[in-house]
Enzyme design. Structure first.
Site, PDB file in Angstrom:
ATOM      1  N   ASP A  98       0.727  -0.853  -0.094  1.00 56.82           N
ATOM      2  CA  ASP A  98      -0.192   0.378   0.300  1.00 56.82           C
ATOM      3  C   ASP A  98       0.679   0.933   0.300  1.00 56.82           C
ATOM      4  OD1 ASP A  98      -2.449   1.454  -0.541  1.00 56.82           O
ATOM      5  OD2 ASP A  98      -3.180   0.680   2.007  1.00 56.82           O
ATOM      6  N   GLU A 120      -8.094  -0.117   4.739  1.00 55.99           N
ATOM      7  CA  GLU A 120      -6.436  -0.339   4.745  1.00 55.99           C
ATOM      8  C   GLU A 120      -5.342  -1.159   5.998  1.00 55.99           C
ATOM      9  OE1 GLU A 120      -5.493   3.429   1.755  1.00 55.99           O
ATOM     10  OE2 GLU A 120      -5.695   3.665   3.566  1.00 55.99           O
TER      11      GLU A 120
HETATM   12  C1  5RP Z   1      -5.740   5.622   0.426  1.00 57.06           C
HETATM   13  C2  5RP Z   1      -3.862   5.917   1.378  1.00 57.06           C
HETATM   14  C3  5RP Z   1      -3.013   5.592   0.222  1.00 57.06           C
HETATM   15  O1  5RP Z   1      -2.447   4.644   0.297  1.00 57.06           O
HETATM   16  C4  5RP Z   1      -2.389   7.307   0.434  1.00 57.06           C
HETATM   17  O2  5RP Z   1      -3.395   8.609   0.681  1.00 57.06           O
HETATM   18  C5  5RP Z   1      -1.932   7.805  -0.467  1.00 57.06           C
HETATM   19  O3  5RP Z   1      -1.714   7.642  -1.851  1.00 57.06           O
HETATM   20  P1  5RP Z   1      -1.235   8.188  -2.919  1.00 57.06           P
HETATM   21  O4  5RP Z   1      -1.037   6.447  -3.231  1.00 57.06           O
HETATM   22  O5  5RP Z   1      -2.582   8.425  -3.970  1.00 57.06           O
HETATM   23  O6  5RP Z   1      -0.500   9.232  -2.860  1.00 57.06           O
HETATM   24  O7  5RP Z   1      -4.170   6.075   2.572  1.00 57.06           O
HETATM   25  O8  5RP Z   1      -7.093   5.784   1.421  1.00 57.06           O
END
Ligand code: 5RP
Length: 241
Positions: A98, A120
């Site tokens: 993630d 998540e």
């Molecule tokens: C979603 C998240 C994402 O991992 C976080 O916002 C990072 O996103 P991105 O890869 O678009 O920068 O926590 O809830």
């Protein structure tokens, strides 16, 4: 302790700095190495993860499928022919991949910019290893520059906003157009500005107990074990174990 190693996926020789989008592609590709073949993989949410999902499509025949952290990621995975199961159907995941909005020197993170923080955290909690994929702009000395997302039960929103104000934070309800955003879980999100989170474990433990808080976007108990950080010189691997 943080250990660092050079990238196994160096950036192509370049005369210009890579864009944030290119850095995301780089770390997404590098994350494939952490997917345990033959095992279910946990998949996060966001623009970096979207690139990981694209990459995962290339090895879809080597994994049984995925457990996803959002409706959006589920749709993308299924569009590539990847089987997606409910978290209750898969006991343990070898790895969860993630992104993050911020990550510090201990692997503690702020997450939830994409509104998927609750699922998540759930998928991360059933995974043996959390591999965070992020571009270098996400690396911070102290959490709190990015507004902190908190998923809340709607009737508790105003009180929780006051509780953050008492801590020195300014919280607002996240909107989707002219209406409050509704999460995949049917709840609301607030974003808290102006906090400096110097003790993420204590902060997460405290705020998680406030009545009406579904999930706070500090991931300290479910911190990253590894971060693949996209930099101009390639993918830097940060190990927090
Ligand atoms: C979603 C998240 C994402 O991992 C976080 O916002 C990072 O996103 P991105 O890869 O678009 O920068 O926590 O809830």
């Amino acid at each position: 302790m943080v250990s660092m190693s050079n990238s196994q996926v160096p950036a192509a020789p370049n005369t210009r700095a890579l864009t944030q989008d290119e850095l995301k592609t780089l770390v997404a590709q590098a994350a494939l190495e952490y997917v345990v073949r033959g095992q279910w993989v946990g998949v996060g949410t966001g623009s970096t993860v979207n690139k990981f999902i694209e990459a995962l499509g290339s090895i879809r025949h080597e994994i049984p499928g995925a457990v996803s952290s959002s409706v959006a990621s589920t749709q993308r995975l299924r569009a590539l022919g990847i089987d997606v199961r409910d978290a209750n159907e898969v006991e343990r995941l070898a790895v969860y991949i993630d992104g993050a909005d911020e990550i510090d020197g201990k692997g503690y993170m702020v997450k939830g910019g994409g509104a998927a923080l609750t699922r998540e955290k759930i998928v991360a909690a059933q995974s043996d290893r959390f591999v965070c994929i992020a571009d270098a702009s996400k690396r911070v000395p102290v959490l709190g520059t990015f507004p902190l997302p908190v998923e809340v039960i709607p009737m508790a929103g105003a009180r929780i906003i006051r509780q953050f104000a008492a801590m020195g934070g300014r919280a607002t309800i996240r909107m989707a157009g002219d209406k409050p955003l509704v999460t995949d879980n049917g709840q609301r999100l607030i974003d808290v500005f102006g906090l400096s989170i110097t003790d993420p474990l204590a902060f997460e433990a405290e705020v998680s107990q406030w009545p009406g808080v579904v999930t706070v976007g500090v991931f300290a108990f479910q911190r990253a074990n590894i971060c693949l950080l996209g930099t101009d010189t390639g993918v830097q691997t940060l190990c927090f174990d």
